[in-house]
Design an enzyme around this catalytic site. Sequence first.
Site, PDB file in Angstrom:
ATOM      1  N   HIS A  57      20.567  40.789  -0.657  1.00 45.00           N
ATOM      2  CA  HIS A  57      19.497  41.188   0.260  1.00 45.00           C
ATOM      3  C   HIS A  57      19.442  42.704   0.460  1.00 45.00           C
ATOM      4  CE1 HIS A  57      22.844  40.942   3.267  1.00 45.00           C
ATOM      5  NE2 HIS A  57      22.194  41.941   3.832  1.00 45.00           N
ATOM      6  N   SER A  97      25.480  45.950   5.486  1.00 45.27           N
ATOM      7  CA  SER A  97      25.688  44.907   4.486  1.00 45.27           C
ATOM      8  C   SER A  97      26.432  45.461   3.276  1.00 45.27           C
ATOM      9  CB  SER A  97      24.339  44.346   4.052  1.00 45.27           C
ATOM     10  OG  SER A  97      23.659  43.807   5.160  1.00 45.27           O
ATOM     11  N   ASP A 124      24.122  35.430  -2.251  1.00 42.74           N
ATOM     12  CA  ASP A 124      23.835  36.746  -1.677  1.00 42.74           C
ATOM     13  C   ASP A 124      24.660  37.850  -2.329  1.00 42.74           C
ATOM     14  OD1 ASP A 124      22.528  38.567  -0.030  1.00 42.74           O
ATOM     15  OD2 ASP A 124      24.024  38.387   1.566  1.00 42.74           O
TER      16      ASP A 124
END
Length: 219
Positions: free
Chosen positions: A99, A208, A130
Amino acid sequence: MLFRSVHHIVARFSNSTSTPIHRFFYSPSLLRRRSSFNASLISRCCSSVSDVDVARDAVVKIFSFSREPNVVQPWQTTEKEYSSSGFAISGRRILTNAHVVGDHLYLQVRKHGSPTKYKAEVKAFRYGCDLAILGIDSEEFWEDINPLELGGIPFIGETVYALGYPRGGDTISVTKGIVTRVEPQKYSHSSIKMYVYTSGGSTNKFYSGQINKKIYDGR
């Protein structure tokens, strides 16, 4: 998330050349959507402070640029910049979250302790777990970078180190914690249940793509 216990996504991969990357990832064009979930990657590392310093040098800051429509004037778009974390693995690749790069115009990567940004390209990509792999075509970038080896999974009660770039900061952060829980939970992107680790201790709000490192035999 500003909880005492922060959830960390677990992903297991092999560095063996006998396991082709395409078995785990899809093309970048298949899935493109952004998520606010701050995921993490788990790998093993070494035990001393000096070893953590070595691992720190493998962690990079990723800059992702995208265009977003103006909600008031949707015919106009604005370029937005986001930042996150990733780390070097074998084969001159950077491992990060899908993402992070799923809706980008272009990407740049910066090494720890360096002001220079290098162009990066998505080489492999999958929202199911992910994860994404980036490539950087620069000899200068790969100088003095020791890639991290992806190892086994830490167990409850073991010590881990979270390395990444917290929101609001431009320097790398290292946080020590203890694995307090291991259980399958749904990933926010695919709704597929995979193992999630909870580490206790004082934590910052990480971008992230951060890495969590188990202390074990240089991995």
